[in-house]
Design an enzyme around this catalytic site. Sequence first.
Site, PDB file in Angstrom:
ATOM      1  CE  LYS A 169      -7.119   1.243   3.868  1.00  0.00           C
ATOM      2  NZ  LYS A 169      -5.825   1.668   4.470  1.00  0.00           N
ATOM      3  CB  CYS A 216      -3.923  -1.501   4.666  1.00  0.00           C
ATOM      4  SG  CYS A 216      -3.157  -1.531   6.299  1.00  0.00           S
ATOM      5  CD  GLU A 244      -2.267   1.269   2.963  1.00  0.00           C
ATOM      6  OE1 GLU A 244      -1.616   0.816   3.926  1.00  0.00           O
ATOM      7  OE2 GLU A 244      -3.399   1.775   3.085  1.00  0.00           O
TER       8      GLU A 244
HETATM    9  N1  CDV Z   1      -3.041   1.521   6.602  1.00  0.00           N
HETATM   10  C1  CDV Z   1      -3.955   0.902   7.356  1.00  0.00           C
HETATM   11  O1  CDV Z   1      -5.069   0.685   6.921  1.00  0.00           O
HETATM   12  N2  CDV Z   1      -3.591   0.575   8.611  1.00  0.00           N
HETATM   13  C2  CDV Z   1      -4.492  -0.039   9.553  1.00  0.00           C
HETATM   14  C3  CDV Z   1      -4.147   0.367  10.953  1.00  0.00           C
HETATM   15  C4  CDV Z   1      -4.554   1.746  11.235  1.00  0.00           C
HETATM   16  C5  CDV Z   1      -4.809  -0.547  11.981  1.00  0.00           C
HETATM   17  C6  CDV Z   1      -4.470  -1.552   9.442  1.00  0.00           C
HETATM   18  O2  CDV Z   1      -5.549  -2.145   9.403  1.00  0.00           O
HETATM   19  O3  CDV Z   1      -3.410  -2.147   9.472  1.00  0.00           O
END
Ligand code: CDV
Length: 312
Positions: free
Chosen positions: A123, A168, A46
Amino acid sequence: MREIVIGAAQMGPIQRADTREAVVARMLALLDQAKDAGCQLVIFPELCLTTFFPRWYIADQAEVDSWFETEMPNAATQPLFNRARAHSIAISIGYGELTPDGRHFNTQILTDRQANIIGKYRKIHLPGHDEYDPERSFQHLEKRYFAPGDLGFPVFRNMDAWMGMLICNDRRWPEAYREMGLQGVELIVLGYNTPSGNSQNADETPEMRDFHSDLSVQAGAYQNSAFVVAVAKAGNEDGHPLNGGSVIVSPDGVILQKAKTLGDELLVQACDMDATAFGKASVFDFKRHRRIEHYGRIATQTGVIYPDGKEG
Ligand code: CDV
């Protein structure tokens, strides 16, 4: 047998002062390594062209925009596309996308082996907050800098397989995997930047964060009988540690490869897409076993409503 040799290109830290050109040079080295290892598809993290800028509160919109790409490929990333084409390696990269009409997304793209962009995902599950939060030990301003993705969870035909993307925080949401599972997805690729600590809970350890990441990815793979490749940006970015732990997970939910470092590191695994068929035809044969008459809340209700009517 539909084998794809997959490279998970974990990246070490990118400092705020690092240029995109310097980052792309690291990505080219990983691509060359992937070529030598026989990879046909390489996944990068990401927001892999810059530091994880949502940790910084930035008031000036021009400065915010400087963390985004207005076209892809662009001058900085063209060498990556050229090298991928020369190596006949499909790639997936994450970046901040600024559209011609001024919208900002946290985006991942997928190419074919000729470096044509054949898929895009924006996202959907944006974590964090949209204003400076003095209660947190560090900021996570994704809700400030990005709009929620507007493309749903599309699945693309690439390299004789059905592929989808997450980014993510999406990996923690079973609905995201199932949306793609219902389109027959065989391979899900995702990049992440996961801080090693929880800004709202000092007791949460990096090991627990890693456990939650694996748990989510393994469950998503198993419950949809798909390979999942989860690729970290890791290490210390200007004093802010990110967890590593990139993994390649089988359709049985088994971790086949896991990163050992917090730096630039390539994981390689030959994945036979036909291995997704058994789960899809048996315990997760959705057509035979799903009971959508009982799933109404999932698509109509966001938060908790207790049986006595009180909201959570
Ligand atoms: N970049 C992200 O989405 N990070 C989140 C953190 C904030 C928990 C993740 O789910 O890893």
